[in-house]
Design an enzyme around this catalytic site. Structure first.
Site: not given
Ligand code: OAD
Length: 236
Positions: A57, A92, A110, A177-178
């Site tokens: 971090y 998140q 988160h 974006g998740t």
């Molecule tokens: P991910 O890295 O799992 O997913 C990112 C998503 O964003 C994917 O579906 C990509 O296709 C999409 N993406 C990337 N660039 C983009 C853009 N420019 N526009 C639109 N979409 C885009 O991230 P999260 O789903 O946020 O937790 O991950 C969830 C959690 O996993 C996080 O909060 C973190 C991690 O472990 C903690 O650290 C507590």
């Protein structure tokens, strides 16, 4: 998008911050390709090696501090200002780009990168300095008990009572974006859907929970989401 909405919930993940220069967690160049998630983002990992977790971090903090909100964050501000509905953001993300863009009603389920919690006295405080296992708590002065105020795997999410109410009462659910791989956030769309909300996802590629979405808008959120907001505003 064929009616006006009263209660809009926006769930955001790392993808909304990608165009601000922050790495996502999964996929090519994802943070979890270089770090073992169980080492740096789990309760067990923190107990095993707090030095490594603090280092992770400490290195992430300057990257986040450099980032500026992008067009997708700013489109949310526009939506909140110009559309006559309650618009809440469940994020998140541990960055604070939503706040920097002027977004309101933001729930960091988160946690936040700029906060630490003392496991001895319970104080949560703002911090932008490097932390080590020797850093004393500024309140109780006990060393070795500071933890990033970030929800690790194995801990409960924050603001869940409020989140449940928002999901159960929204009529439009937007996910930006998740990847839909981390629960319980991956399940939020299902709760909204059960309560008859219309559901959209904005992502680069197919997500793990895509079957719950009525609409899939593929592309960079900084391009697709502002267009979507303009469309919504036209229909009011
Ligand atoms: P991910 O890295 O799992 O997913 C990112 C998503 O964003 C994917 O579906 C990509 O296709 C999409 N993406 C990337 N660039 C983009 C853009 N420019 N526009 C639109 N979409 C885009 O991230 P999260 O789903 O946020 O937790 O991950 C969830 C959690 O996993 C996080 O909060 C973190 C991690 O472990 C903690 O650290 C507590």
């Amino acid at each position: 998008m064929n009616k006006s909405y009263q209660n809009i919930v926006i769930l955001t993940g790392a993808g909304i911050s990608a165009e601000s220069g922050l790495a996502t967690f999964r996929g090519a160049n994802g943070l979890w390709n270089n770090y073992n998630v169980q080492d740096v983002a789990s309760v067990e990992g923190f107990a095993r090696n707090p030095t490594l977790v603090h280092q992770f971090y400490n290195e992430l903090r300057p990257e986040i501090l450099k980032a500026k909100p992008n067009a997708a964050h700013l489109a949310i501000t526009k939506l909140q200002k110009e559309y006559a509905a309650n618009v809440s953001i469940i994020t998140q993300n541990v960055d604070t780009l939503h706040e920097q863009a002027g977004n309101e009603n933001v729930y960091h389920i988160h946690g936040q990168f700029d906060q630490y919690v003392c496991l001895n006295c319970g104080h949560i405080f703002h911090n932008l300095n490097d932390i080590t296992p020797q850093t004393p708590c500024p309140y109780c002065l006990v060393k070795g008990r500071l933890k990033p105020n970030i929800v690790f795997f194995g801990e409960n999410l924050l603001y869940m009572d409020k989140v449940e109410t928002l999901l159960e009462t929204c009529d439009l659910f937007l996910s930006i974006g998740t990847s839909g791989t981390v629960f319980p956030a991956a399940n939020f769309v299902q709760i909204a859907k059960k309560n008859k909300a219309e559901t959209y996802e904005f992502t680069l590629e197919e997500t793990s929970n895509n079957f719950f979405f009525d609409h899939h808008i593929y592309g960079k959120a900084g391009e697709t989401f502002p267009d979507f907001v303009l469309e919504l505003l036209k229909r009011t």
